[in-house]
Scaffold this active site. Structure first.
Site, PDB file in Angstrom:
ATOM      1  N   ALA A 106     -31.089 -41.325  30.942  1.00  0.00           N
ATOM      2  CA  ALA A 106     -30.138 -42.396  31.246  1.00  0.00           C
ATOM      3  C   ALA A 106     -28.751 -42.157  30.680  1.00  0.00           C
ATOM      4  O   ALA A 106     -27.762 -42.662  31.221  1.00  0.00           O
ATOM      5  CB  ALA A 106     -30.685 -43.727  30.737  1.00  0.00           C
ATOM      6  N   GLY A 119     -24.565 -45.218  33.237  1.00  0.00           N
ATOM      7  CA  GLY A 119     -23.840 -45.520  34.462  1.00  0.00           C
ATOM      8  C   GLY A 119     -24.771 -45.733  35.645  1.00  0.00           C
ATOM      9  O   GLY A 119     -24.653 -46.716  36.389  1.00  0.00           O
ATOM     10  N   LYS A 120     -25.712 -44.816  35.822  1.00  0.00           N
ATOM     11  CA  LYS A 120     -26.657 -44.951  36.926  1.00  0.00           C
ATOM     12  C   LYS A 120     -27.690 -46.039  36.637  1.00  0.00           C
ATOM     13  O   LYS A 120     -28.143 -46.732  37.557  1.00  0.00           O
ATOM     14  CB  LYS A 120     -27.333 -43.610  37.205  1.00  0.00           C
ATOM     15  N   ASP A 128     -33.668 -41.808  26.939  1.00  0.00           N
ATOM     16  CA  ASP A 128     -32.757 -40.717  26.639  1.00  0.00           C
ATOM     17  C   ASP A 128     -33.063 -40.225  25.236  1.00  0.00           C
ATOM     18  O   ASP A 128     -33.580 -40.985  24.398  1.00  0.00           O
ATOM     19  CB  ASP A 128     -31.294 -41.166  26.736  1.00  0.00           C
ATOM     20  N   CYS A 170     -25.336 -32.439  38.149  1.00  0.00           N
ATOM     21  CA  CYS A 170     -23.907 -32.241  38.406  1.00  0.00           C
ATOM     22  C   CYS A 170     -23.563 -30.757  38.237  1.00  0.00           C
ATOM     23  O   CYS A 170     -22.515 -30.393  37.728  1.00  0.00           O
ATOM     24  CB  CYS A 170     -23.047 -33.118  37.496  1.00  0.00           C
TER      25      CYS A 170
END
Length: 449
Positions: free
Chosen positions: A263, A267-268, A286, A383
């Site tokens: 997490a 943001g998501k 996380d 990403c």
């Protein structure tokens, strides 16, 4: 005096980064203790980020003016030279004499009189000859030219040239040297995009709609969006458009059980909770308590109660088998699609990291596969622009798990560019094509009910 203080603070941050600190963290900490007005704080940020982004190009130019190898210079002197060279070659608004004189004083204080004379001679020569300094020939050695001219590691440039070709690679390098847009995600529970845009305009913040996400706005001018009452009231969050699109590809239904495996600052996570109108349940895990502390504050600001936050490694976290309707794995990765967000990131990447990240990603996928219900959804995204972390990881996973398949028909995003989808069914956002951070996504569905 403030300008001299700004340059000194920038030098301190650069030295901390050279010692292993993250540029963003070191800069934030330095500014939090500095008594500078907003303009001077902006100048410090520009000096640090610009010097780090253009470090490769600056070093290539300085190496032509310094007799000994740059690696043999005192680290403080080298960073003083880089800082001065950045101002002389990239900041036209900074008077050359001011940049040189301040660099000389810094060298005198940090090292000795001999270092001050070296800095003075090199920077004054750079000011005279900067337009005449040579770069590798593009036709003879495109990797060397692009690496030096656009300040990127040669190994990354070589990979991208082979995959994207010269024109697209050059466009990607240009974008990586440009600060990312400031993007807001509207809280779809409480406001429309048009309504939020109007509210912000009343507060002298101008925005334009994001091109792909239907719920985003790009700030084009105005003040700090975090210092506006609308932010405190939870009407929007700061999030990159590519990151928003990942949630929109998953688009879970209401009253479902979900798991955001990595997490981060959330943001998501918060977008997922808003997407389902804070219904159902969402587990957010996380490994970093610091990152999760940011998520906890965001949940409170956005008044979201459906999210359970737990610190732990998702690979070994205790989750009941086949208990999740959907899983989001925004996997830890090399981050080569988001280099413009961290000025120093490109210099920390190595080819070996791709192998290490791929192994971690496969382990996380195994945990995701166990947790998902029959008929459940999994969105795997990174990403990264690198195949080792994307389609190669997916190919191995799908070969080992015949119960999972790509859910191509489930990708119904109306604004997704046609060239963002490939023939295999994967989604790929590229900075040079779509203006977002680079993202890879695979939407998967588990066989069964």
């Amino acid at each position: 005096m403030a300008i001299a203080q700004s340059r000194q603070l920038a030098l301190e941050v650069l030295l901390r980064v050279a010692g292993g600190a993250s540029a963003n963290a070191a800069l934030d900490e330095a500014l939090s203790h500095a008594n500078l007005d907003p303009r001077d704080r902006g100048f410090v940020t520009e000096l640090v980020d610009g010097t780090l982004r253009w470090q490769g190009r600056l070093d290539y130019q300085l190496a032509q003016l310094v007799e000994e190898p740059l690696a043999k210079l005192d680290p403080a002197v080298l960073h003083i030279l880089r800082l001065g060279a950045y101002q002389l070659t990239r900041l036209e608004r900074v008077p050359a004499h001011a940049a040189v004189n301040e660099a000389v004083e810094q060298a005198r204080k940090r090292a000795h009189e001999g270092a001050a004379k070296l800095v003075n001679a090199v920077l004054r020569r750079l000011e005279r000859e900067k337009d005449a300094l040579l770069f590798p020939d593009l036709a003879d050695d495109p990797v060397a030219y692009l690496s030096a001219a656009y300040s990127h590691p040669a190994w990354l440039v070589e990979r991208w040239l082979a995959r994207f070709g010269l024109q697209e690679t050059e466009a990607l390098l240009v974008i990586n040297n440009t600060p990312p847009p400031l993007t807001l995600r509207m809280n779809r529970r409480w406001v429309t995009r048009e309504g939020l845009q109007a509210f912000l305009k009343l507060r002298e913040i101008e925005t334009i709609p994001t091109a792909i996400s239907p719920n985003g706005l790009i700030v084009t001018s105005g003040g700090n969006p975090r210092q506006v009452d609308l932010y405190d009231e939870g009407l929007y969050s700061l999030q990159g458009e590519g990151s928003m699109v990942m949630v929109e590809l998953l688009k879970p239904g209401r009253h479902r059980a979900g798991w955001d495996m990595a997490a981060g600052v959330g943001g998501k996570t918060t977008y997922l909770a808003e997407w389902v109108d804070d219904t159902g349940s969402l587990l957010a895990t996380d490994t970093s308590v610091d990152r999760l502390s940011v998520l906890w504050r965001e949940l409170e600001r956005l008044e979201l109660s459906s999210v359970r936050v737990e610190a732990g490694d998702a690979r070994t976290f205790s989750v009941e088998a086949e208990s999740m309707d959907y899983v989001l794995l925004d996997a830890p990765c090399s981050g080569t699609g988001a280099l413009r967000r961290q000025a120093d990131a490109r210099w920390r990447k190595t080819p070996e990291q791709l192998v290490e990240m791929a192994a971690l990603q496969r382990e996380l996928l195994e945990a995701a596969a166990r947790a998902a219900k029959p008929g459940g959804l999994l969105l795997y995204c990174t990403c990264s622009l690198e195949p080792e972390e994307n389609e190669e990881v997916m190919s191995l996973f799908l070969a080992d798990h015949p119960e999972w398949s790509l859910d191509v028909e489930g990708i119904t995003h109306k604004s997704l560019p046609s060239d963002a989808r490939d023939l295999a069914g994967y989604v790929r956002l590229l900075p040079q094509r779509h203006g977002t951070d680079g993202f890879f996504a695979a939407r998967l569905k588990k066989a069964g009910a």
